[in-house]
Design a protein around this motif. Sequence first.
Motif, PDB file in Angstrom:
ATOM      1  N   CYS A  16       0.596  -1.166  -0.200  1.00 26.84           N
ATOM      2  CA  CYS A  16      -0.105   0.085   0.010  1.00 26.84           C
ATOM      3  C   CYS A  16       0.949   1.111   0.027  1.00 26.84           C
ATOM      4  CB  CYS A  16      -0.984   0.141   1.240  1.00 26.84           C
ATOM      5  SG  CYS A  16      -2.086  -1.293   1.212  1.00 26.84           S
ATOM      6  N   HIS A  17       2.225   1.208   0.665  1.00 28.59           N
ATOM      7  CA  HIS A  17       2.939   2.488   0.671  1.00 28.59           C
ATOM      8  C   HIS A  17       3.914   2.505  -0.041  1.00 28.59           C
ATOM      9  CE1 HIS A  17       0.756   3.796   4.225  1.00 28.59           C
ATOM     10  NE2 HIS A  17       0.570   2.707   4.767  1.00 28.59           N
ATOM     11  N   ILE A  18       4.504   1.584  -0.832  1.00 26.23           N
ATOM     12  CA  ILE A  18       5.425   1.744  -1.626  1.00 26.23           C
ATOM     13  C   ILE A  18       5.354   1.338  -3.281  1.00 26.23           C
ATOM     14  CG2 ILE A  18       7.904   1.091  -2.058  1.00 26.23           C
ATOM     15  CD1 ILE A  18       8.148   0.153   0.824  1.00 26.23           C
ATOM     16  N   PRO A  19       5.380   2.123  -4.125  1.00 28.90           N
ATOM     17  CA  PRO A  19       4.950   1.911  -5.394  1.00 28.90           C
ATOM     18  C   PRO A  19       5.980   1.085  -6.117  1.00 28.90           C
ATOM     19  CG  PRO A  19       5.202   4.243  -5.066  1.00 28.90           C
ATOM     20  CD  PRO A  19       5.729   3.686  -3.783  1.00 28.90           C
ATOM     21  N   ASN A  20       5.511   0.433  -7.174  1.00 29.87           N
ATOM     22  CA  ASN A  20       6.272  -0.556  -7.796  1.00 29.87           C
ATOM     23  C   ASN A  20       7.226  -0.114  -8.926  1.00 29.87           C
ATOM     24  OD1 ASN A  20       5.341  -2.759  -6.570  1.00 29.87           O
ATOM     25  ND2 ASN A  20       3.348  -2.944  -7.784  1.00 29.87           N
ATOM     26  N   ASP A  21       7.071   1.018  -9.388  1.00 29.51           N
ATOM     27  CA  ASP A  21       7.908   1.413 -10.422  1.00 29.51           C
ATOM     28  C   ASP A  21       9.235   1.873  -9.997  1.00 29.51           C
ATOM     29  OD1 ASP A  21       8.080   5.149 -10.231  1.00 29.51           O
ATOM     30  OD2 ASP A  21       6.211   4.020  -9.375  1.00 29.51           O
ATOM     31  N   PRO A  22      10.336   2.010 -10.322  1.00 30.29           N
ATOM     32  CA  PRO A  22      11.738   1.941  -9.904  1.00 30.29           C
ATOM     33  C   PRO A  22      12.057   3.466  -9.297  1.00 30.29           C
ATOM     34  CG  PRO A  22      11.957   1.159 -11.890  1.00 30.29           C
ATOM     35  CD  PRO A  22      10.428   1.381 -11.819  1.00 30.29           C
ATOM     36  N   ILE A  23      11.516   4.429  -9.962  1.00 30.42           N
ATOM     37  CA  ILE A  23      11.651   5.880  -9.265  1.00 30.42           C
ATOM     38  C   ILE A  23      10.873   6.172  -8.139  1.00 30.42           C
ATOM     39  CG2 ILE A  23      11.345   8.425  -9.909  1.00 30.42           C
ATOM     40  CD1 ILE A  23      11.969   7.828 -12.747  1.00 30.42           C
ATOM     41  N   GLY A  24       9.533   5.941  -8.211  1.00 31.61           N
ATOM     42  CA  GLY A  24       8.600   5.878  -6.800  1.00 31.61           C
ATOM     43  C   GLY A  24       9.084   5.192  -5.875  1.00 31.61           C
ATOM     44  N   TYR A  25       9.803   3.979  -6.260  1.00 33.37           N
ATOM     45  CA  TYR A  25      10.287   3.029  -5.159  1.00 33.37           C
ATOM     46  C   TYR A  25      11.300   3.605  -4.182  1.00 33.37           C
ATOM     47  CZ  TYR A  25      12.019  -1.329  -2.995  1.00 33.37           C
ATOM     48  OH  TYR A  25      12.192  -2.377  -2.225  1.00 33.37           O
ATOM     49  N   VAL A  26      12.312   4.169  -5.185  1.00 33.42           N
ATOM     50  CA  VAL A  26      13.466   4.825  -4.439  1.00 33.42           C
ATOM     51  C   VAL A  26      13.085   6.126  -3.594  1.00 33.42           C
ATOM     52  CG1 VAL A  26      15.804   5.907  -4.775  1.00 33.42           C
ATOM     53  CG2 VAL A  26      15.160   3.848  -6.036  1.00 33.42           C
TER      54      VAL A  26
END
Length: 364
Positions: free
Chosen positions: A71-81
């Motif tokens: 719920c709190h961490i997006p899967n796309d690399p930039i959003g993740y970092v």
Amino acid sequence: MKIKKRVIALIATVGILIGWASLGGSAAIMHATSSTEFCVSCHSMQIPYEEYEGSVHFSNAKGIRAECSDCHIPNDPIGYVVTKIRASKDIYHEFVTGKIDTEDKYEEHRMAMAETVWAQMRENDSATCRSCHSNEAMDLYSQTEEAAKMHKYGVENNQTCIDCHKGVAHFAPEPEMDSAAFDELFALADATPTSTSVVYPIDMIDLGEFGQVNPTTAMNVISESNGQRTVEISGYQMKGAERVLYMGNGQRAIIANLNDAGQAAVVAGTFKTDEYGNEWRTASITSTITSPVLASLDPLWDYAAQLDNVYCSTCHAKIAAGHFTVNAWGPVAKGMGDRTDISELDLEILTKYFQHHAKDVAGH
């Protein structure tokens, strides 16, 4: 001097191994610090964890569990970092400032923390929600009529998941509105000129000895003397419910409740049957009032808009008053109001705001 191929190969191999270890180690650390176990290892996360344990995302009939990272961490690399970098402040406050290390402190900051998360989810169009849910996959026929209607409304109005599902895994901040705005209404009402021809109550007020008038009801002033106004109220009565005056023909927005004497004092027209088989007639009553009243509905509508922001928009996106009819708004507002601690008077004012601007009234 030429470097031997073996040396080049060795250097390349070592470089690859170091790079692999660095990237792999970083990935392993990132993954480990995204686990629910790591998230709730901080003392300050016990409150949200207990709320999460009581949610449908933790336990449900289908046996599917959404972890913290889902719920709190997006899967796309930039959003993740970016999210992981933002999360470093949580570690800082946990071990350095103790910003939310008690229940009282947590509640004090609940609204600010929630708004931060909501803003992030609006920015990415609720990307983490959509990693599991999608409008295209919804079986609207399996949903309640109200849920299906609201999902359709959300799609048509470009709303995102978090606009309505703010309390889905954690308790939504308790909405609260101070009394200053209502005190201002009273001050305005006290200052209403005696020469005002149409006035509006801001509270449930006595209609002489005939009953009570609801807030926002238009009252035509016939005369005024020593703080007492003689007023006339016009509305409609439905056969079998003559104790009530309604706003319009077929529109169940109550403007006054009459006692036996009030019913006897009504000047009524002839009953006419509507398309649903109900009989309605015009009805008016003249009486006296002594309570403070407003010279315009504008301050009441401004107050209602504040109520909407505090008690409605805290949990879901704003719903335009023109989305429902007068008759639909009554039960909708009551059902939503029951989920909050809004007062009976404030709920009545808010309901009247919606009803006065409903889709079968707007523009008339």
